[in-house]
Scaffold this motif. Structure first.
Motif, PDB file in Angstrom:
ATOM      1  N   VAL A  34     -49.461 -21.348  -8.984  1.00  0.00           N
ATOM      2  CA  VAL A  34     -49.658 -19.990  -9.505  1.00  0.00           C
ATOM      3  C   VAL A  34     -48.955 -18.975  -8.613  1.00  0.00           C
ATOM      4  CG1 VAL A  34     -51.388 -18.179  -9.819  1.00  0.00           C
ATOM      5  CG2 VAL A  34     -51.783 -20.463 -10.766  1.00  0.00           C
ATOM      6  N   ARG A  35     -49.111 -19.129  -7.314  1.00  0.00           N
ATOM      7  CA  ARG A  35     -48.501 -18.190  -6.379  1.00  0.00           C
ATOM      8  C   ARG A  35     -46.979 -18.198  -6.501  1.00  0.00           C
ATOM      9  NH1 ARG A  35     -50.729 -20.071  -2.271  1.00  0.00           N
ATOM     10  NH2 ARG A  35     -49.056 -21.322  -1.368  1.00  0.00           N
ATOM     11  N   GLU A  36     -46.403 -19.390  -6.544  1.00  0.00           N
ATOM     12  CA  GLU A  36     -44.946 -19.508  -6.640  1.00  0.00           C
ATOM     13  C   GLU A  36     -44.424 -18.864  -7.929  1.00  0.00           C
ATOM     14  OE1 GLU A  36     -42.656 -20.946  -4.618  1.00  0.00           O
ATOM     15  OE2 GLU A  36     -43.889 -22.006  -3.146  1.00  0.00           O
ATOM     16  N   LEU A  37     -45.040 -19.184  -9.047  1.00  0.00           N
ATOM     17  CA  LEU A  37     -44.571 -18.670 -10.333  1.00  0.00           C
ATOM     18  C   LEU A  37     -44.745 -17.159 -10.435  1.00  0.00           C
ATOM     19  CD1 LEU A  37     -45.928 -21.452 -12.720  1.00  0.00           C
ATOM     20  CD2 LEU A  37     -43.547 -21.063 -12.076  1.00  0.00           C
ATOM     21  N   ASP A  38     -45.885 -16.663 -10.000  1.00  0.00           N
ATOM     22  CA  ASP A  38     -46.152 -15.236 -10.161  1.00  0.00           C
ATOM     23  C   ASP A  38     -45.340 -14.371  -9.204  1.00  0.00           C
ATOM     24  OD1 ASP A  38     -47.854 -15.873 -12.178  1.00  0.00           O
ATOM     25  OD2 ASP A  38     -49.701 -15.286 -11.158  1.00  0.00           O
ATOM     26  N   GLN A  39     -45.083 -14.881  -8.006  1.00  0.00           N
ATOM     27  CA  GLN A  39     -44.269 -14.103  -7.072  1.00  0.00           C
ATOM     28  C   GLN A  39     -42.822 -14.015  -7.525  1.00  0.00           C
ATOM     29  OE1 GLN A  39     -44.872 -15.907  -3.204  1.00  0.00           O
ATOM     30  NE2 GLN A  39     -46.766 -14.781  -2.819  1.00  0.00           N
ATOM     31  N   ALA A  40     -42.340 -15.052  -8.175  1.00  0.00           N
ATOM     32  CA  ALA A  40     -40.928 -15.092  -8.564  1.00  0.00           C
ATOM     33  C   ALA A  40     -40.654 -14.430  -9.909  1.00  0.00           C
ATOM     34  CB  ALA A  40     -40.445 -16.538  -8.601  1.00  0.00           C
ATOM     35  N   SER A  41     -41.635 -14.398 -10.801  1.00  0.00           N
ATOM     36  CA  SER A  41     -41.395 -13.908 -12.155  1.00  0.00           C
ATOM     37  C   SER A  41     -41.205 -12.390 -12.179  1.00  0.00           C
ATOM     38  CB  SER A  41     -42.539 -14.312 -13.078  1.00  0.00           C
ATOM     39  OG  SER A  41     -43.759 -13.747 -12.635  1.00  0.00           O
ATOM     40  N   MET A  42     -40.446 -11.933 -13.166  1.00  0.00           N
ATOM     41  CA  MET A  42     -40.194 -10.498 -13.341  1.00  0.00           C
ATOM     42  C   MET A  42     -40.772 -10.004 -14.652  1.00  0.00           C
ATOM     43  SD  MET A  42     -36.300  -9.971 -11.909  1.00  0.00           S
ATOM     44  CE  MET A  42     -36.417  -8.172 -12.058  1.00  0.00           C
ATOM     45  N   VAL A  43     -41.329  -8.796 -14.609  1.00  0.00           N
ATOM     46  CA  VAL A  43     -41.902  -8.135 -15.781  1.00  0.00           C
ATOM     47  C   VAL A  43     -41.086  -6.872 -16.026  1.00  0.00           C
ATOM     48  CG1 VAL A  43     -43.936  -6.990 -16.720  1.00  0.00           C
ATOM     49  CG2 VAL A  43     -44.196  -9.063 -15.336  1.00  0.00           C
ATOM     50  N   VAL A  44     -40.441  -6.800 -17.208  1.00  0.00           N
ATOM     51  CA  VAL A  44     -39.467  -5.736 -17.453  1.00  0.00           C
ATOM     52  C   VAL A  44     -39.712  -5.061 -18.802  1.00  0.00           C
ATOM     53  CG1 VAL A  44     -37.019  -5.145 -17.540  1.00  0.00           C
ATOM     54  CG2 VAL A  44     -37.786  -7.082 -16.130  1.00  0.00           C
ATOM     55  N   PRO A  45     -40.439  -3.947 -18.836  1.00  0.00           N
ATOM     56  CA  PRO A  45     -40.527  -3.155 -20.060  1.00  0.00           C
ATOM     57  C   PRO A  45     -39.233  -2.380 -20.291  1.00  0.00           C
ATOM     58  CG  PRO A  45     -42.352  -2.683 -18.533  1.00  0.00           C
ATOM     59  CD  PRO A  45     -41.300  -3.421 -17.766  1.00  0.00           C
ATOM     60  N   MET A  46     -38.859  -2.233 -21.541  1.00  0.00           N
ATOM     61  CA  MET A  46     -37.702  -1.410 -21.879  1.00  0.00           C
ATOM     62  C   MET A  46     -38.155  -0.021 -22.329  1.00  0.00           C
ATOM     63  SD  MET A  46     -34.912  -3.866 -23.793  1.00  0.00           S
ATOM     64  CE  MET A  46     -33.630  -2.598 -23.612  1.00  0.00           C
ATOM     65  N   ILE A  47     -37.414   0.988 -21.923  1.00  0.00           N
ATOM     66  CA  ILE A  47     -37.648   2.363 -22.358  1.00  0.00           C
ATOM     67  C   ILE A  47     -36.568   2.700 -23.379  1.00  0.00           C
ATOM     68  CG2 ILE A  47     -37.871   4.773 -21.660  1.00  0.00           C
ATOM     69  CD1 ILE A  47     -40.064   2.917 -20.556  1.00  0.00           C
ATOM     70  N   GLU A  48     -36.984   2.870 -24.630  1.00  0.00           N
ATOM     71  CA  GLU A  48     -36.020   3.036 -25.719  1.00  0.00           C
ATOM     72  C   GLU A  48     -36.411   4.128 -26.704  1.00  0.00           C
ATOM     73  OE1 GLU A  48     -34.020  -1.004 -26.783  1.00  0.00           O
ATOM     74  OE2 GLU A  48     -36.179  -1.311 -26.942  1.00  0.00           O
ATOM     75  N   SER A  49     -37.438   4.911 -26.387  1.00  0.00           N
ATOM     76  CA  SER A  49     -37.928   5.909 -27.343  1.00  0.00           C
ATOM     77  C   SER A  49     -38.448   7.128 -26.617  1.00  0.00           C
ATOM     78  CB  SER A  49     -39.056   5.306 -28.190  1.00  0.00           C
ATOM     79  OG  SER A  49     -40.196   5.043 -27.369  1.00  0.00           O
ATOM     80  N   GLN A  50     -38.667   8.196 -27.392  1.00  0.00           N
ATOM     81  CA  GLN A  50     -39.248   9.404 -26.808  1.00  0.00           C
ATOM     82  C   GLN A  50     -40.660   9.136 -26.320  1.00  0.00           C
ATOM     83  OE1 GLN A  50     -37.681  12.570 -26.341  1.00  0.00           O
ATOM     84  NE2 GLN A  50     -39.481  12.616 -24.996  1.00  0.00           N
ATOM     85  N   ALA A  51     -41.404   8.324 -27.061  1.00  0.00           N
ATOM     86  CA  ALA A  51     -42.762   7.990 -26.626  1.00  0.00           C
ATOM     87  C   ALA A  51     -42.732   7.236 -25.302  1.00  0.00           C
ATOM     88  CB  ALA A  51     -43.468   7.161 -27.698  1.00  0.00           C
ATOM     89  N   GLY A  52     -41.762   6.345 -25.152  1.00  0.00           N
ATOM     90  CA  GLY A  52     -41.623   5.634 -23.887  1.00  0.00           C
ATOM     91  C   GLY A  52     -41.284   6.576 -22.746  1.00  0.00           C
ATOM     92  N   LEU A  53     -40.413   7.532 -23.013  1.00  0.00           N
ATOM     93  CA  LEU A  53     -40.073   8.531 -21.995  1.00  0.00           C
ATOM     94  C   LEU A  53     -41.289   9.376 -21.631  1.00  0.00           C
ATOM     95  CD1 LEU A  53     -36.585   9.833 -23.157  1.00  0.00           C
ATOM     96  CD2 LEU A  53     -37.082   8.547 -21.072  1.00  0.00           C
ATOM     97  N   ASP A  54     -42.064   9.753 -22.638  1.00  0.00           N
ATOM     98  CA  ASP A  54     -43.247  10.586 -22.381  1.00  0.00           C
ATOM     99  C   ASP A  54     -44.252   9.871 -21.478  1.00  0.00           C
ATOM    100  OD1 ASP A  54     -42.151  12.545 -23.970  1.00  0.00           O
ATOM    101  OD2 ASP A  54     -43.334  12.037 -25.749  1.00  0.00           O
ATOM    102  N   ALA A  55     -44.273   8.543 -21.563  1.00  0.00           N
ATOM    103  CA  ALA A  55     -45.235   7.753 -20.785  1.00  0.00           C
ATOM    104  C   ALA A  55     -44.599   7.047 -19.595  1.00  0.00           C
ATOM    105  CB  ALA A  55     -45.898   6.713 -21.700  1.00  0.00           C
ATOM    106  N   VAL A  56     -43.353   7.372 -19.264  1.00  0.00           N
ATOM    107  CA  VAL A  56     -42.610   6.570 -18.301  1.00  0.00           C
ATOM    108  C   VAL A  56     -43.258   6.565 -16.924  1.00  0.00           C
ATOM    109  CG1 VAL A  56     -40.985   8.386 -17.585  1.00  0.00           C
ATOM    110  CG2 VAL A  56     -40.302   5.977 -17.498  1.00  0.00           C
ATOM    111  N   GLU A  57     -43.839   7.678 -16.498  1.00  0.00           N
ATOM    112  CA  GLU A  57     -44.485   7.695 -15.180  1.00  0.00           C
ATOM    113  C   GLU A  57     -45.672   6.741 -15.150  1.00  0.00           C
ATOM    114  OE1 GLU A  57     -43.700  10.415 -16.873  1.00  0.00           O
ATOM    115  OE2 GLU A  57     -42.168  11.400 -15.632  1.00  0.00           O
TER     116      GLU A  57
END
Length: 263
Positions: A145-168
């Motif tokens: 679990v430690r190996e997999l979770d430390q190495a994995s990446m989580v990447v949301p995309m920002i593609e909309s005005q709603a995403g920009l409004d919530a980006v922080e």
């Protein structure tokens, strides 16, 4: 051996970003065979991301390419169509080193993504056992679990005005590694379709960069493969990950250039 100090699993793209180095990625939408991993490696790409949002790719093909990339030190990320935790888990179990989700518009959606990619206590993904990312080594569950979770990446995309409004708020979510700006869809959403150098698109990039810098997250540049001048500008402003274009456009451009040589 202290496995926490010396992890068995390395995400080279994540390591380079952590050092302030730039990461260049190729999107895979066309090629279904493992050859594309070797091509990416030979061409000097740090990463590929396999696009399951805008292609007819099968999970089996994606997994085979992920495993080939892992053997070559090219970080395989996969863009999935949406926030389906069961599908995201299957993609990760097939060898991906991270998940990209398009059109994230809230912190809650970002937390859903983190829960789908990571195991407890950070997330809720089921432990599948021996993992292709680790070449199916038999490891104690806590180390796995430690190996997999430390190495994995989580990447949301920002593609909309709603995403920009919530980006922080999105950038502040624990477990999120990087926000990737999708300039093409974002330009449409902002009412300037295809105008990638429009002030509205520029301001959106600046807003994402500011939010990521305030929260210690990486910034990804997407949708600007045809505008290296703009890519250089955002790299200078703090972005680190570049989606340079996809295999379809690379092949089409090279084919057209070759044909023109015979005019």
């Amino acid at each position: 051996m202290n496995t926490e100090a010396t992890p068995l699993l390395r995400n080279r793209a994540k390591e380079k970003l952590s050092k302030g180095e730039r990461v260049y990625s190729m999107t895979v939408r066309l090629v279904r065979t493992v050859d594309i991993a070797s091509i990416a490696h030979t061409a000097g790409f740090d990463s590929v991301y396999i696009d399951l949002e805008h292609s007819s790719f099968s999970l089996e093909a994606a997994g085979q390419i992920c495993m080939a990339c892992n053997s070559l030190g090219v970080t395989p990320l996969v863009r999935v169509p949406g926030l389906d935790p069961s599908f995201i888990a299957r993609v990760m179990d097939s060898g991906a080193m991270g998940i990209i989700v398009p059109g994230v518009e809230s912190a809650e959606e970002a937390r859903t993504l983190v829960r789908a990619v990571k195991h407890a206590p950070v997330g809720g993904r089921s432990l599948a056992g021996a993992a292709p990312q680790l070449h199916y080594r038999a490891l104690p569950a806590d180390q796995l679990v430690r190996e997999l979770d430390q190495a994995s990446m989580v990447v949301p995309m920002i593609e909309s005005q709603a995403g920009l409004d919530a980006v922080e708020d999105i950038a502040a979510v624990d477990g999120v590694d990087m926000l990737l700006v999708g300039a093409s869809d974002l330009s449409v959403e902002l009412g300037v379709p295809g105008q990638l150098d429009h002030p509205r698109v520029h301001e959106a990039y600046l807003q994402v960069i500011k939010a990521c810098q305030a929260n210690g997250k990486f910034v990804g540049v997407g949708g600007l493969g045809g505008r290296p001048d703009l890519i250089r500008q955002y790299l200078d402003l703090g972005a680190g990950f570049v989606s340079t274009g996809n295999d379809i456009s690379f092949l089409s451009t090279a084919a057209a250039q070759k044909r023109q040589q015979f005019e």
